[in-house]
Design an enzyme around this catalytic site. Structure first.
Site, PDB file in Angstrom:
ATOM      1  N   ASP B  65       0.793  -1.243   0.000  1.00 17.94           N
ATOM      2  CA  ASP B  65       0.000   0.000   0.000  1.00 17.94           C
ATOM      3  C   ASP B  65       0.824   1.291   0.000  1.00 17.94           C
ATOM      4  O   ASP B  65       1.806   1.398   0.723  1.00 17.94           O
ATOM      5  CB  ASP B  65      -0.873   0.071   1.265  1.00 17.94           C
ATOM      6  CG  ASP B  65      -1.747  -1.153   1.475  1.00 17.94           C
ATOM      7  OD1 ASP B  65      -2.478  -1.182   2.481  1.00 17.94           O
ATOM      8  OD2 ASP B  65      -1.681  -2.095   0.659  1.00 17.94           O
ATOM      9  N   SER B 126      -0.823   0.280   7.327  1.00 16.30           N
ATOM     10  CA  SER B 126      -1.132   1.493   6.564  1.00 16.30           C
ATOM     11  C   SER B 126      -1.768   2.616   7.370  1.00 16.30           C
ATOM     12  O   SER B 126      -2.308   2.390   8.454  1.00 16.30           O
ATOM     13  CB  SER B 126      -2.040   1.139   5.382  1.00 16.30           C
ATOM     14  OG  SER B 126      -1.354   0.274   4.520  1.00 16.30           O
TER      15      SER B 126
END
Lengths: 172, 587
Positions: B65, B126
Site C-alpha cells: 500500500d 497502513s
C-alpha cells in the site's frame, strides 16, 4: 529471424565498404570508449555500436561528430539502399501508387538528412534533432501506406531506428 | 537472433581491432553522464527485463500500500508498506520513505516507521497523513501491538526544519484508538485510518476501516486536539455483503472547477467521494453528500455499493490513497499494482509490487463518476514526439509504430469512426465488462472493433497485450452505442505461470459525437491505459518472454469489419531516477 539477417547483412556491407577504402585510421581506446559510452545511453546499443564502428571517421569524432556520422553516413547509406529497393519494386509493380508514394517519402528523408547535416554545422542541435524526428515520421508514413506489414517493413524500421539514434545522440 | 547480431558485431569489432593492434575495452568513464539529468531507456534494463523505467519502486523486495502521501514545504513525500527482508508480504512491515520535487524522480531515505514499541511491535501497517493548521504533518497509522491487535497510533516529524522529514517520533500516548469490550470493535478488523478533516464545529474527524459480520463499515472518530479521540456511536457509512472495508478514502471534489480540494472543504459547490477496498482485491467508490450536522455520508441515489460499482481502475490496482497537493491545487491518487507473476518468479527477480503513476482526480461533468489522468509532470520524460500518420486501418490489419522504444513508451491515439453500420448489438445479458472482454478477446472478430493497440508485442506476435475498444449498438435503442474497453493479457506471455486475466470496463463516451481516445503508459511489465480521456482506467501486469527490451514492438490494430481512422503520437519515455542507491548513481 529475418530482420536480424537484414541488419547483419547491412552491417556487413558497411564494414566491407569502409574497411576496403579506409586509410588505416586507428580506433584508439578513447574513441571506442566514447562510442560505447554514447551508445550505452541509447535504446539501440548494438545497432549504434555496429554502425559507428563501421565508419573509420568515427575514430576521433566527438559526440556531435558521431551524431553527424549516424545521420549523414549511416542513415544516408540506408536511405539510398532502400531507394534502390523501391525502384526495383516499382519496376515490377508499376501501377502501385503506394510504392511511388514511398519513393516520395524517402526523397523527403534525404532532404531531412541534408537539413540535419547543415544544422549540425551551424551548431543548431535542436533543429538537427527535429529533422531526424521528421525522418522517423516519414518512415512511419511509408509503412502506413500498406495494410498490415508493408513489403518495406524492415527497411522502414531500420530507417526509423537509425534516425532515432541520430536524434538521441545529437542532443547529448 | 540476439546472439547472431552480437557475434557478428564482435567479429567485425575484433577484425578492426586485430588490424590495428589489440585494444582493451573498459567500462565507460562518466565525464558526460551527468549532463543528462534523465536517461534514455538503455542497457540498464537488460539485466532486469521487468523492472520499470519510470514507475515508483525500490531496488528490491516486497512493497504494497501507498501510505501517508503529503506535500510539505514544496517537497512531495511518499511512504509505502515495505518488507526489508524479503519478496513476500510480512506482517512485520515498515513504512519506507522517499521524497521528490516533481512526483517523477524520487530520492530514498531511511524508513520512517519501524516496529519498535508495544503499540506497533508486530507491524507498522497502513495509514494517512493530515496537515495540521500551521502546516505540521501528522501521521496516523495502524500498529499491530504486542497482543497482535490492530490499534491506531500517531507520529510527528522529529525535526520540522528538515525538508526531507527523515525522522519521525511516535508520541508516548499511543495507541490513541483501540478495540475494546466497550466499543465492540473487532481487533483484527480495525485499520487504515484516513486523512482527518475539520468539521464546522472545528473538531477533527477521521474514519477507520472495519467490519461487523458481513457488513463493511467505516468507524468514525472525532477529536478536538488531535490527541484524544472519541469513537462516534453511529457508523459513518456501511454496506452489507461487502465484508471488510480496507483502505477507506474520503474526500471532497469540486462541482464547478477542475481543481482539487483540501480534505476539509465543504459547501454547495462540493460533492464527496468515499472509496473502499474489498477482499475481492477490487476497490469501488461512490459519489455522495456529506451531512455535516449528522456526520454521515450518503451516496447519491443509484450508487452501486460493491465491486460491481464504479472503480478508479478496472485492473491490477488496489489499496489506493489520495492526497491534496496544496502546491498545485490538485487531488492526486496513488495505487498499488501487485505482481501477476508467480511467487517463484518474484523471488527470481528479487522484487514484488509497484506504485502506479500518480493521477489527478476530478469530478466528471456528469457528476456521476470521477475522471483521472496521469500527472502532467510525467510528460517531461517524453523524448521527441513521433507523429503517427493518420491512417484508416481496414478491418483485419495492423500497423507497426516505428522509431519508439516500445518497452518504455507513452502513446496517445484517437479513433474516428465514420460508419456505424456494421456494429453488433449488445446482448442485454452482457452486463459484466470483464467477462465480456474475456469472451471476446482481441482475437475475436467483430463488427466495430476490436480496434486499439498491441503493446509489449513480440515480432511474430506470439506475445502481445491488446488494449482496445469494441462498440455495440444498444439493445433497445438503435441510436445509442455502448463502448467497451478491454485490456487483454491472454497472450501477453509464453510463460504459463502468469496471471493472464483479462480486464474490461464500459466507457461513458458517445462515439458518434465524440472522438474516442486511448492513452497507454507502457513500462516493461506494466501497462496503464486510460480510455475516454480518463473516464475508464485499466492497469495490467505482464511478463513477456520474447518481447523484452530491444525486441519489443508496438502496433495499432483493427480486427473488426468496419474501418477506423487512427491518429496520434507516441514518445519513447526516458528512465526516471527512482530510489537509486548512491552506488547506482555513481555507476
Amino acid at each position: 529471424m529475418k530482420s536480424s539477417v537484414r541488419l547483419a547483412s547491412f552491417v556487413c556491407l558497411i564494414h566491407v565498404v569502409f574497411l576496403s577504402i579506409s586509410h588505416c585510421r586507428v580506433f584508439l581506446p578513447n574513441d571506442l570508449r566514447l562510442i560505447e559510452h554514447t551508445c550505452n545511453k541509447t535504446p539501440h546499443r548494438d545497432l549504434c555500436v555496429s554502425a559507428l564502428t563501421s565508419d573509420p571517421e568515427s575514430a576521433g569524432a566527438d559526440v556531435k561528430g558521431l551524431a553527424r556520422i549516424m545521420a549523414n553516413v549511416i542513415l544516408r547509406k540506408a536511405t539510398i539502399d532502400t531507394q534502390h529497393k523501391i525502384e526495383g519494386m516499382i519496376a515490377h509493380n508499376p501501377g502501385d501508387q503506394r510504392l511511388t508514394k514511398c519513393r516520395d517519402d524517402y526523397k523527403v528523408i534525404k532532404t531531412k538528412i541534408d537539413s540535419t547535416n547543415a544544422s549540425i554545422t551551424k551548431h543548431d542541435y535542436k533543429s538537427a534533432e527535429e529533422s531526424m524526428n521528421d525522418a522517423i515520421a516519414e518512415a512511419n508514413i511509408c509503412e502506413g501506406r500498406f495494410p498490415g506489414r508493408s513489403p518495406l517493413i524492415y527497411e522502414n524500421k531500420l530507417e526509423a531506428d537509425i534516425a532515432d539514434l541520430a536524434a538521441d545522440i545529437v542532443i547529448m | 537472433m540476439a546472439l547472431m547480431i552480437f557475434s557478428l558485431r564482435i567479429f567485425f569489432f575484433l577484425s578492426v581491432l586485430l588490424s590495428f593492434g589489440v585494444i582493451e575495452l573498459e567500462g565507460s568513464h562518466h565525464a558526460c553522464s551527468n549532463l543528462l539529468n534523465l536517461e534514455l531507456p538503455s542497457t540498464r534494463q537488460a539485466k532486469e527485463p521487468y523492472r520499470t523505467g519510470y514507475h515508483f519502486q525500490p531496488p528490491k523486495n516486497w512493497i504494497n500500500d501507498p501510505n501517508g502521501p503529503l506535500i510539505y514545504k514544496n517537497v512531495y513525500h511518499h511512504f509505502y508498506q515495505y518488507n526489508p527482508h524479503g519478496v513476500a508480504w510480512s506482517p512485520n512491515i515498515v513504512w519506507a520513505h522517499s521524497t521528490s520535487n516533481d512526483l517523477v524522480n524520487w530520492i530514498p531515505h531511511d524508513d520512517a516507521l519501524n516496529p519498535s514499541e508495544p503499540f506497533d511491535i508486530n507491524g507498522c501497517w497502513s495509514g494517512s497523513a493530515t496537515i495540521l493548521p500551521g502546516g505540521k504533518p501528522a501521521i496516523v497509522y495502524t500498529g499491530i501491538n504486542s497482543e497482535n491487535e490492530q490499534v491506531q497510533n500517531l507520529a510527528f516529524p522529529k525535526n520540522l526544519s528538515d525538508p526531507f522529514l527523515r525522522e519521525w517520533v511516535k508520541i508516548p500516548q499511543n495507541p490513541l484508538m483501540i478495540p475494546t469490550e466497550a466499543n465492540q470493535i473487532n481487533a483484527d478488523s480495525f485499520r487504515d485510518p484516513t486523512t482527518a478533516w475539520l468539521g464546522s464545529d472545528n473538531r477533527w474527524r477521521l474514519v477507520i476501516g472495519s467490519k461487523k459480520n458481513q457488513t463493511g463499515l467505516a468507524i468514525l472518530y472525532t477529536s478536538e486536539d488531535f490527541l484524544h479521540w472519541t469513537m462516534v456511536n453511529h457508523t459513518f457509512h456501511s454496506a452489507k455483503e461487502n465484508d471488510m472495508w480496507e483502505c477507506p478514502d474520503f474526500f471532497p471534489v469540486s462541482k464547478s472547477s477542475p481543481i482539487g480540494l483540501d480534505t476539509s472543504t465543504n459547501g454547495p459547490d462540493v460533492k464527496h467521494v468515499l472509496k473502499v477496498s474489498l477482499f475481492t482485491a477490487k476497490e469501488y467508490y461512490t459519489i455522495g453528500t456529506y451531512n455535516l450536522d449528522k456526520d454521515i455520508y450518503n451516496p447519491d441515489k443509484g450508487s452501486v455499493e460493491s465491486d460491481l460499482g464504479l472503480r478508479y481502475d478496472y485492473g491490477k490496482f488496489y489499496a489506493s490513497k489520495s492526497f491534496f497537493d496544496s502546491a498545485k491545487n490538485r487531488r492526486i491518487l496513488w495505487g498499488w499494482s501487485n505482481e501477476s507473476s508467480s511467487a517463484n518468479d518474484d523471488i527470481k527477480k528479487g522484487w514484488s509490487g509497484l506504485q502506479t503513476i500518480p493521477r489527478t482526480i476530478l469530478l466528471d461533468e456528469s457528476e456521476k463518476q470521477l475522471v483521472q489522468w496521469p500527472i502532467e509532470e510525467l510528460d517531461k520524460l517524453r523524448t521527441k514526439q513521433v507523429r503517427l500518420p493518420g491512417i484508416v486501418i481496414k478491418g483485419g490489419s495492423l500497423h507497426e509504430v516505428l522509431g519508439v522504444t516500445a518497452a518504455q513508451a507513452d502513446i496517445e491515439v484517437t479513433f474516428e469512426i465514420s460508419d456505424f453500420e456494421k456494429t453488433e448489438v449488445l446482448d442485454p445479458s452482457w452486463t459484466d465488462p470483464q467477462i465480456l472482454c474475456s469472451k471476446k478477446d482481441a482475437s475475436v472478430y467483430g463488427g466495430l472493433g476490436p480496434f486499439g493497440l498491441l503493446v509489449l508485442a513480440s515480432e511474430g506476435l506470439q506475445e502481445y497485450t491488446a488494449v482496445f475498444y469494441r462498440i455495440f449498438k444498444s439493445h433497445n435503442n438503435n441510436n445509442k452505442y455502448v463502448v467497451l474497453m478491454c485490456s487483454d493479457q491472454s497472450r501477453s506471455s509464453l510463460n504459463e505461470n502468469n496471471d493472464k486475466t483479462t480486464y474490461g470496463a464500459f466507457v461513458n463516451v458517445d462515439p458518434v459525437h465524440e472522438k474516442l481516445s486511448l492513452r497507454s503508459l507502457i513500462d516493461h511489465s506494466i501497462v496503464e491505459s486510460f480510455g475516454g480521456e480518463g473516464k475508464a482506467c485499466i492497469t495490467a501486469r505482464v511478463y513477456p518472454t520474447l518481447a523484452v527490451d530491444g525486441y519489443t514492438n508496438l502496433y495499432t490494430f483493427n480486427y473488426g469489419k468496419e474501418s477506423v481512422k487512427v491518429t496520434g503520437s507516441a514518445w519513447t519515455m526516458r528512465t526516471a531516477k527512482i530510489n537509486r542507491s548512491r552506488k547506482e548513481e555513481n555507476e
